[in-house]
Design a protein around this motif. Sequence first.
Motif, mmCIF file in Angstrom:
data_model
loop_
_atom_site.group_PDB
_atom_site.id
_atom_site.type_symbol
_atom_site.label_atom_id
_atom_site.label_comp_id
_atom_site.label_asym_id
_atom_site.label_seq_id
_atom_site.Cartn_x
_atom_site.Cartn_y
_atom_site.Cartn_z
ATOM 1 N N LEU A 217 0.838 -1.195 0.000
ATOM 2 C CA LEU A 217 0.000 0.000 0.000
ATOM 3 C C LEU A 217 0.870 1.241 0.000
ATOM 4 N N GLY A 218 0.511 2.205 -0.822
ATOM 5 C CA GLY A 218 1.143 3.520 -0.821
ATOM 6 C C GLY A 218 0.085 4.568 -0.562
ATOM 7 N N LEU A 219 0.352 5.484 0.347
ATOM 8 C CA LEU A 219 -0.625 6.510 0.710
ATOM 9 C C LEU A 219 -0.004 7.889 0.537
ATOM 10 N N ARG A 220 -0.607 8.688 -0.350
ATOM 11 C CA ARG A 220 -0.143 10.061 -0.608
ATOM 12 C C ARG A 220 -1.093 11.043 0.066
ATOM 13 N N VAL A 221 -0.571 11.859 0.957
ATOM 14 C CA VAL A 221 -1.351 12.907 1.617
ATOM 15 C C VAL A 221 -0.703 14.237 1.288
ATOM 16 N N ASN A 222 -1.456 15.110 0.630
ATOM 17 C CA ASN A 222 -0.927 16.364 0.078
ATOM 18 C C ASN A 222 0.234 16.013 -0.864
ATOM 19 N N THR A 223 1.441 16.438 -0.583
ATOM 20 C CA THR A 223 2.551 16.131 -1.507
ATOM 21 C C THR A 223 3.494 15.083 -0.927
ATOM 22 N N GLU A 224 3.090 14.424 0.145
ATOM 23 C CA GLU A 224 3.978 13.495 0.827
ATOM 24 C C GLU A 224 3.465 12.066 0.760
ATOM 25 N N THR A 225 4.413 11.114 0.742
ATOM 26 C CA THR A 225 4.085 9.705 0.906
ATOM 27 C C THR A 225 4.290 9.350 2.369
ATOM 28 N N LEU A 226 3.254 8.801 2.998
ATOM 29 C CA LEU A 226 3.369 8.434 4.408
ATOM 30 C C LEU A 226 4.128 7.113 4.511
ATOM 31 N N THR A 227 5.263 7.155 5.195
ATOM 32 C CA THR A 227 6.135 5.979 5.244
ATOM 33 C C THR A 227 6.317 5.414 6.650
ATOM 34 N N GLY A 228 5.849 6.114 7.683
ATOM 35 C CA GLY A 228 5.969 5.591 9.032
ATOM 36 C C GLY A 228 7.297 5.919 9.687
ATOM 37 N N TYR A 229 7.456 5.478 10.933
ATOM 38 C CA TYR A 229 8.624 5.822 11.748
ATOM 39 C C TYR A 229 9.919 5.285 11.146
ATOM 40 N N HIS A 230 9.946 4.006 10.783
ATOM 41 C CA HIS A 230 11.143 3.412 10.214
ATOM 42 C C HIS A 230 11.175 3.498 8.681
ATOM 43 N N GLY A 231 10.012 3.796 8.079
ATOM 44 C CA GLY A 231 9.909 3.775 6.621
ATOM 45 C C GLY A 231 9.185 2.546 6.117
ATOM 46 N N PHE A 232 8.617 1.756 7.037
ATOM 47 C CA PHE A 232 8.045 0.461 6.668
ATOM 48 C C PHE A 232 6.519 0.493 6.562
ATOM 49 N N ALA A 233 5.889 1.661 6.633
ATOM 50 C CA ALA A 233 4.431 1.731 6.554
ATOM 51 C C ALA A 233 3.945 1.205 5.209
ATOM 52 N N GLY A 234 2.755 0.634 5.195
ATOM 53 C CA GLY A 234 2.156 0.173 3.951
ATOM 54 C C GLY A 234 2.193 -1.325 3.749
ATOM 55 N N GLU A 235 2.737 -2.086 4.718
ATOM 56 C CA GLU A 235 2.767 -3.543 4.574
ATOM 57 C C GLU A 235 1.405 -4.131 4.940
ATOM 58 N N ILE A 236 0.394 -3.658 4.215
ATOM 59 C CA ILE A 236 -0.985 -4.013 4.515
ATOM 60 C C ILE A 236 -1.288 -5.468 4.176
ATOM 61 N N GLY A 237 -0.440 -6.082 3.354
ATOM 62 C CA GLY A 237 -0.643 -7.488 3.010
ATOM 63 C C GLY A 237 -0.541 -8.410 4.209
ATOM 64 N N HIS A 238 0.067 -7.912 5.298
ATOM 65 C CA HIS A 238 0.224 -8.735 6.491
ATOM 66 C C HIS A 238 -0.807 -8.392 7.565
ATOM 67 N N MET A 239 -1.882 -7.720 7.147
ATOM 68 C CA MET A 239 -3.059 -7.575 7.989
ATOM 69 C C MET A 239 -3.782 -8.918 8.026
#
Length: 387
Positions: A217-239
């Motif tokens: 998953l990639g999430l763009r808010v305004n002009t930024e990609t939200l990547t999380g504290y370590h940069g690992f955000a978006g691993e939604i496949g492991h939900m």
Amino acid sequence: MAKDNAHIKKMNQALIISSIMEHGEISRAEIAKVTGLNKSTITVQTGELLEQALLLETTQEHNLLGRRPISLSINPDAGYALGIDLDRNHAAFMITDLLGKPIHTESVGLATMDYHDIVRLLTQYIRHYQGEYDQAPHGLIGVTIGIHGLVDHQGQVAFAQPPIDQGRHLQQDLQNQTGLRIHLKNNANLCAFAESVYGHPRSNHLLSIHLGSGIGLGLRVNTETLTGYHGFAGEIGHMIIQPEGRPCSCGNKGCWEQYASEGSFMEQLSATKHRSNISYENIKGWMQDSDPVTCRLMDQYYDDIAIGLNNVINLCNPEITILNSELLRLHSNAAQDLRSRLRSTISNPHELLISELGNQACVMGACAYVIQQFWGTPRLNFTAVRK
């Protein structure tokens, strides 16, 4: 003081480039109106950009008396960007000009999973492209590689397939070999970036879900990609969507990608039909023939996608949700079908789309990231490239 002046100069040039890119062609006077910069600053900055062959001047035709106005535009051939999608079994390469127009694409299979062999292959291709485009004023301006795995904020790979983790320093190794600036980014984040700049540059809340061998998953808010504290955000496949369900490589059971990734669907279909090497064309033909096995598994596949999609939409409340899947592209009404399975009265997708970029999204996003870093602009708009 010198650093402050250099920073201001860079910001002013980025404003000018953004306004030119937005309008295609624009006069210096119009740039002043759009940016709020004074005319002398614009004259100096555009003069430097012209000297660097980054801009072009053209005289506008008009029927009025007096001097004909001069327009400025980006010189697309001043330099070229290289994007690479490094997947489990192949590497895809794309070259674009400075306005994001694809110039060349190719894909090569990965015959080995050895780290050093992969570095040699990537180095060989990067050097080849350096030679191909070294006649341009700025040559090859940089490289971004899409990694199917975890990449931290320092560009270090924490986990990926092929195996470029375990303390390897792919970014530094390639920079040492080529002398170019190399960026490593998560593939799903690059897909989201591509969807934004090539299709929806005005969207301030865009969510892109890539359904491939896994799910990202990639999430763009305004002009930024939200990547999380370590940069690992978006691993939604492991939900987890099925407690105590199918075992996953992450160590848990019942992860979404074990049910809704294209890889999981292909495994299910192959096992049920007792055949390997099933292609998208095979599936398309079976769907057109209303093959009961394919239709049953596809119906279950849509249900499994919808379960996770409902969770993601409730969590993120996006303006635009884009699903990138070659399987879904086989069905012209895929978006409507999935929407009909989202029955929540709390949060529904404002706009649900199937990606038009398909398997080119990652590599297009990779090229766009190189260009953004080169120009230093917060926003890019390449929608005209696809018209």
